[in-house]
Design an enzyme around this catalytic site. Structure first.
Site, short mmCIF file in Angstrom:
data_model
loop_
_atom_site.label_atom_id
_atom_site.label_comp_id
_atom_site.label_asym_id
_atom_site.label_seq_id
_atom_site.Cartn_x
_atom_site.Cartn_y
_atom_site.Cartn_z
N ASP A 1 0.91 -1.14 0.00
CA ASP A 1 0.00 0.00 0.00
C ASP A 1 0.95 1.19 0.00
O ASP A 1 1.51 1.53 1.04
CB ASP A 1 -0.88 0.01 1.25
CG ASP A 1 -1.90 1.14 1.20
OD1 ASP A 1 -1.52 2.25 0.77
OD2 ASP A 1 -3.05 0.92 1.59
N HIS A 2 1.19 1.78 -1.17
CA HIS A 2 2.32 2.72 -1.25
C HIS A 2 2.12 3.96 -0.38
O HIS A 2 3.06 4.65 -0.08
CB HIS A 2 2.66 3.07 -2.70
CG HIS A 2 1.60 3.84 -3.41
ND1 HIS A 2 0.56 3.23 -4.04
CD2 HIS A 2 1.43 5.16 -3.57
CE1 HIS A 2 -0.22 4.16 -4.57
NE2 HIS A 2 0.28 5.34 -4.30
N HIS B 1 -5.94 2.76 0.86
CA HIS B 1 -5.19 3.92 1.37
C HIS B 1 -5.94 4.71 2.44
O HIS B 1 -5.37 5.08 3.47
CB HIS B 1 -4.83 4.86 0.23
CG HIS B 1 -4.27 4.17 -0.98
ND1 HIS B 1 -3.27 3.23 -0.88
CD2 HIS B 1 -4.57 4.26 -2.30
CE1 HIS B 1 -2.97 2.79 -2.10
NE2 HIS B 1 -3.76 3.39 -2.97
P1 NAD Z 1 1.41 -2.25 -17.10
O1 NAD Z 1 0.25 -2.66 -17.89
O2 NAD Z 1 2.14 -1.02 -17.48
O3 NAD Z 1 2.50 -3.43 -17.14
C1 NAD Z 1 2.14 -4.78 -17.13
C2 NAD Z 1 3.36 -5.66 -17.33
O4 NAD Z 1 2.93 -7.02 -17.32
C3 NAD Z 1 4.12 -5.45 -18.64
O5 NAD Z 1 5.49 -5.62 -18.37
C4 NAD Z 1 3.62 -6.61 -19.51
O6 NAD Z 1 4.56 -7.04 -20.47
C5 NAD Z 1 3.44 -7.69 -18.49
N1 NAD Z 1 2.51 -8.73 -18.89
C6 NAD Z 1 1.20 -8.61 -19.22
N2 NAD Z 1 0.67 -9.81 -19.50
C7 NAD Z 1 1.66 -10.72 -19.34
C8 NAD Z 1 1.75 -12.15 -19.46
N3 NAD Z 1 0.68 -12.90 -19.78
N4 NAD Z 1 2.93 -12.74 -19.18
C9 NAD Z 1 4.00 -12.01 -18.83
N5 NAD Z 1 3.98 -10.68 -18.72
C10 NAD Z 1 2.84 -10.04 -18.95
O7 NAD Z 1 0.95 -2.22 -15.58
P2 NAD Z 1 1.51 -1.30 -14.39
O8 NAD Z 1 0.91 0.05 -14.47
O9 NAD Z 1 2.99 -1.39 -14.34
O10 NAD Z 1 0.86 -1.98 -13.10
C11 NAD Z 1 1.30 -3.22 -12.55
C12 NAD Z 1 0.64 -3.43 -11.20
O11 NAD Z 1 0.99 -2.39 -10.33
C13 NAD Z 1 -0.88 -3.45 -11.23
O12 NAD Z 1 -1.33 -4.37 -10.27
C14 NAD Z 1 -1.25 -2.05 -10.82
O13 NAD Z 1 -2.53 -1.99 -10.20
C15 NAD Z 1 -0.17 -1.76 -9.81
N6 NAD Z 1 0.11 -0.35 -9.61
C16 NAD Z 1 0.60 0.43 -10.61
C17 NAD Z 1 0.88 1.76 -10.39
C18 NAD Z 1 1.46 2.62 -11.47
O14 NAD Z 1 1.82 3.76 -11.15
N7 NAD Z 1 1.59 2.17 -12.67
C19 NAD Z 1 0.66 2.32 -9.12
C20 NAD Z 1 0.15 1.50 -8.10
C21 NAD Z 1 -0.11 0.18 -8.36
#
Ligand code: NAD
Length: 490
Positions: free
Chosen positions: A177-178, A240
């Site tokens: 939970d950042h 959060h």
């Molecule tokens: P994103 O869509 O940008 O990245 C997803 C990643 O998963 C990519 O590297 C993609 O290649 C990979 N991927 C997708 N399907 C795949 C498969 N079948 N096999 C292997 N790799 C696969 O997502 P994100 O924004 O980086 O978010 C990731 C997690 O972090 C999520 O749970 C999101 O809720 C959480 N999160 C993200 C942020 C943010 O700022 N982006 C903030 C808080 C939480």
């Protein structure tokens, strides 16, 4: 320190989170010598990439954090790439071999951290594979770091938890939970428990209400598909907002260790008054943004965003009144509000103290202002104490004054990013600032009752707040019915 030696496997290594947060945070730890030289990272994602290409993407993502090219080069040399569809069972064997080789060549003592930075539907399947394909058979420690959302409701969270627990024990699971990594959220504890002047007043005899606001100016951006199913209640309140309330309301722990702090937070969640059925309207207000302007820019309504249903019933704003039915807090409302496309980007906590027993200054032009303690979480970090003091000059007039502490101004250096602190904690095995399963389950069971009503009744007033405002009228009425109002956060 041996604990910082580890193989870190990042699932979703070409994603947004990895690029924007994880790599730069790891780099800052590396630059501060908080990462041992014995570490290696395997990036896992679907796209085919060579190690060189992957290392180049690492260098690109940390460039903004440093100008020291030699250090960046050295840092990036620890990164390896494995192209792998996480739903493809065959590919885990190759991943395992790669992990074992790196474990040997970097002398990592069999320590492994698995970071799931991917869409949540993959969390369970990956955990099951890590177990069945032997990636978790290690001689050192093994830890799972898992991003939000942890489930969609209590049922799905339980199912996910069961899948994870086949491979990891509760104390090996680090649920991110950042907000808990933010400097000023961690400061709540210090302000409360290291100061003689606050803790004695921290109860229903002296505090009239507490207001927690987390407002964003951004809209839903490209996350429409996810957000349509989530909404602000699941996306922000379940995790959060409730976490911040728990830190504000918990009893002083007998020690500042993981178990003691978590168990105090859990007690707060158990004392949270459940709100269900018709009563929800008295305790909660929902909103959805319409068109409006922020910084002179005209913005579309939520229903016009991509991947959003033109008749969407999804809330982009929630205000709520939480009551904690225990001796300390009986009668003190904790108001929370969070939303997208609001007037300002700000996370703040306002603690409003009760009025003094008798006002000697009522003749003056204005009523005495109550004392407020304001904790600024982001973007500014700091504390403001609102007091009344004598107005300079003849006569005995009182005037409000502010004692202000700005974290950045005083320290003169950037406070570490939340992800940097959380990654460091995880490497040292400190799970205090991660959420325990009991907390996750209790918050879902609280918000599920609200979702149940909201999902089954279409809000005909949507869209009910213009982009660039502080939310719908109903959010103000929530406080007005108790004789309060939202303190401005701008
Ligand atoms: P994103 O869509 O940008 O990245 C997803 C990643 O998963 C990519 O590297 C993609 O290649 C990979 N991927 C997708 N399907 C795949 C498969 N079948 N096999 C292997 N790799 C696969 O997502 P994100 O924004 O980086 O978010 C990731 C997690 O972090 C999520 O749970 C999101 O809720 C959480 N999160 C993200 C942020 C943010 O700022 N982006 C903030 C808080 C939480």
């Amino acid at each position: 320190n041996d604990n910082q030696t580890a193989l870190i496997m990042i699932f979703g290594a070409t994603g947004d989170l990895a690029k924007r947060k994880l790599f730069p945070s790891l780099y800052r730890l590396f630059e501060k010598n908080k990462l041992s030289n014995k570490f290696a990272v395997i990036g896992v994602a679907r796209r085919p990439l060579t190690n060189e290409e992957f290392q180049q993407s690492i260098k690109d993502s940390v460039k903004s954090a440093s100008e020291n090219e030699d250090r960046i080069e050295e840092f990036a040399s620890h990164f390896y790439y494995h192209s792998h569809d996480v739903t493809d069972s065959d590919s885990y064997a190759t991943l395992k071999n790669m992990a074992n080789e790196l474990d040997n060549s970097y002398e990592l003592n069999g320590n492994r951290i698995f970071y799931l930075a991917m869409a949540p539907e993959f969390f369970g399947p990956i955990a099951l594979h890590l177990k069945s394909d032997g990636l978790t058979d290690v001689t050192g420690f093994k830890r799972l770091v898992i991003e939000k959302p942890f489930g969609h409701d209590l049922e799905s969270a339980k199912e996910l938890n069961n899948q994870i627990r086949t491979a990891f024990s509760e104390d090996e699971v680090y649920r991110i939970d950042h907000y808990l990594g933010k400097e000023m959220v961690q400061n709540i504890e210090v302000i409360r428990f290291a100061n003689a002047i606050f803790e004695p007043l921290w109860n229903n005899r002296f505090i009239s209400n507490i207001q927690v606001t987390s407002s964003e100016t951004l809209g839903v951006e490209e996350r429409g598909r996810y957000y349509e199913k989530s909404g602000a209640l699941r996306d922000m309140v379940q995790n959060h907002m409730i976490q911040m309330v728990a830190l504000l309301a918990m009893e002083p722990p007998i020690r500042l260790n993981t178990e003691e702090i978590r168990s105090e937070k859990v007690k707060v969640l158990r004392a949270l008054r459940p709100v269900e059925g018709e009563e929800i309207h008295k305790y909660f207000a929902r909103g959805q943004y319409g068109e409006g302007t922020i910084n002179n820019q005209s913005l579309p309504a939520y229903r016009q965003e991509t991947m959003v249903d033109p008749n969407s019933n999804t809330e982009t704003f929630v205000a709520g009144k939480l009551m904690i039915d225990n001796f300390r807090w009986a009668g003190v409302p904790f108001y929370i509000r969070t939303g997208k496309r609001m007037e300002t980007k700000s996370t703040k906590i306002v603690i409003q103290f009760k009025d003094i027993p008798m006002n000697l200054y009522y003749q003056t032009e204005q009523q005495l202002k109550p004392n407020l303690l304001v904790i600024h979480i982001q973007p500014e970090e700091g504390i403001t104490l609102h007091l009344n003091a004598k107005k300079a000059g003849t006569g005995m007039e009182a005037t409000p004054i502010k004692l202000n502490y700005a974290n950045k101004g005083i320290d003169g250096l950037n406070t570490p990013e939340a992800y940097e602190k959380l990654l460091y904690d995880c490497m040292r095995g400190d799970a205090t600032n991660f959420t325990h399963w009991d907390e996750v389950a209790l918050s879902w069971s609280f918000t599920d009752k609200i979702s149940a009503v909201w999902e089954n009744t279409k809000d005909k007033s949507f869209p009910n707040y213009a982009s660039g405002t502080m939310g719908p009228k109903a959010a103000d009425e929530l406080l007005e019915q108790d004789g309060f109002f939202w303190w401005p956060v701008t």
